[in-house]
Design an enzyme around this catalytic site. Structure first.
Site, PDB file in Angstrom:
ATOM      1  N   ALA A 176       6.661   8.497   1.754  1.00  0.00           N
ATOM      2  CA  ALA A 176       5.204   8.564   1.849  1.00  0.00           C
ATOM      3  C   ALA A 176       4.801   8.697   3.321  1.00  0.00           C
ATOM      4  O   ALA A 176       5.633   8.633   4.229  1.00  0.00           O
ATOM      5  CB  ALA A 176       4.592   7.304   1.246  1.00  0.00           C
ATOM      6  N   CYS A 177       3.498   8.887   3.566  1.00  0.00           N
ATOM      7  CA  CYS A 177       3.036   9.056   4.941  1.00  0.00           C
ATOM      8  C   CYS A 177       3.300   7.790   5.742  1.00  0.00           C
ATOM      9  O   CYS A 177       3.396   6.684   5.205  1.00  0.00           O
ATOM     10  CB  CYS A 177       1.566   9.452   4.972  1.00  0.00           C
ATOM     11  N   LEU A 178       3.398   7.940   7.063  1.00  0.00           N
ATOM     12  CA  LEU A 178       3.775   6.830   7.930  1.00  0.00           C
ATOM     13  C   LEU A 178       2.756   5.695   7.914  1.00  0.00           C
ATOM     14  O   LEU A 178       3.103   4.540   8.170  1.00  0.00           O
ATOM     15  CB  LEU A 178       3.960   7.339   9.366  1.00  0.00           C
ATOM     16  N   SER A 180       1.569   4.292   5.451  1.00  0.00           N
ATOM     17  CA  SER A 180       1.895   3.365   4.363  1.00  0.00           C
ATOM     18  C   SER A 180       2.858   2.272   4.803  1.00  0.00           C
ATOM     19  O   SER A 180       3.158   1.358   4.033  1.00  0.00           O
ATOM     20  CB  SER A 180       2.492   4.132   3.176  1.00  0.00           C
ATOM     21  N   ARG A 181       3.334   2.330   6.038  1.00  0.00           N
ATOM     22  CA  ARG A 181       4.271   1.323   6.543  1.00  0.00           C
ATOM     23  C   ARG A 181       3.560   0.110   7.156  1.00  0.00           C
ATOM     24  O   ARG A 181       4.210  -0.810   7.632  1.00  0.00           O
ATOM     25  CB  ARG A 181       5.188   1.917   7.616  1.00  0.00           C
TER      26      ARG A 181
END
Length: 273
Positions: A176-178, A180-181
């Site tokens: 997923a896109c960064l 989401s971290r």
């Protein structure tokens, strides 16, 4: 290919034929690559690929998307977005994905109109129904079509069909896109996003394929597949990764004993609900 998969593939092709011409939101991942390939097979020159480039997306993903379109002879536009300038995104609220998707797909829709394409389509599939995904609301409001979902296809079926078509992404790990971290509410900056990306590059270069590096302030929480945990815990590798993460900017490095799972940042939302 099973009869059910053939039937769903037929449904997908019929859906694309009905749309007539389309811009595929193309990240280079498993779902959008499969959708783009089938759309190109069905629609030919009446399909284009639109890729969003931003600080939320590793440059390696952009390069892989470009290379695929070049090999397949698909018209491709990489549109650069300053996502941190979108209203509210920097504060990383729980509806961050909604705000981001709305801004990006609103632009994609305008681009599709400029190229006389009837619709923008994305790679949402049935398995996306099972997690908190506020971006789906934005797609619905903008009239974005999700042909994989409409055809009743789930992730494993998409992987199986991708393998049948000889697509290199059939066994590609999901990323997923960064953004989401990060814990909701933690401010997003270009430097923090770069640090997460660089930390994940460390694990990629050491042979790990499916994982996440979640950021909690200056602490990095690593999620690995259960079968990879014992390898990570070897003294040399553990020490090397810890040293590299600290150089990147993390003060503390931890391993999540539950292992990798998609959407783990949403777990605290469920606990509070």
């Amino acid at each position: 290919m099973t009869g059910i998969m053939q039937e769903k593939l037929g449904r997908l092709k019929a859906c694309l034929e009905e749309i007539g011409s389309a811009a595929v939101a193309f990240s280079g991942g498993v779902d959008s690559t499969f959708l783009l390939k089938v759309a190109h097979d069905v629609l030919g020159e009446r399909v284009m690929a639109f890729t969003a480039g931003s600080s939320f997306v590793p440059e390696r993903d952009i390069a892989e998307a470009r290379a695929f379109c070049e090999r397949e002879g698909i018209r491709h536009i990489v549109k650069r977005f300053d996502v941190l300038s979108i209203d509210g995104i920097r504060q990383n609220p729980q509806d961050r994905c909604y705000r981001c998707k709305y801004a990006l797909f609103h632009q994609f829709r305008s681009m599709a109109e400029e190229h006389h394409l009837a619709a923008v389509v994305d790679g949402t599939n049935l398995d996306d129904d099972g997690d908190y995904r506020p971006g789906r609301k934005a797609l619905k409001e903008l009239g974005i079509r999700s042909p994989l979902h409409e055809a009743g296809l789930g992730k494993q079926e998409i992987r199986g069909l991708s393998r049948e078509l000889g697509l290199p992404t059939w066994d590609k790990p999901s990323f997923a896109c960064l953004a989401s971290r990060f814990v909701y509410g933690e401010e997003l900056t270009g430097e923090k996003l770069r640090q997460v990306n660089d930390a994940e590059e460390v694990l990629l270069r050491r042979g790990f394929r499916q994982f996440r590096v979640r950021r909690h302030g200056d602490l990095a929480r690593i999620e690995l597949l259960p079968e990879d945990i014992s390898r990570f815990l070897s003294e040399d590798l553990r020490a090397e990764v810890t040293e590299r993460f600290r150089r990147i900017g993390f003060s503390y490095v931890t391993l999540d004993l539950l292992g990798y799972r998609s959407g783990s940042m949403n777990e605290t939302m469920e606990e509070k609900a």
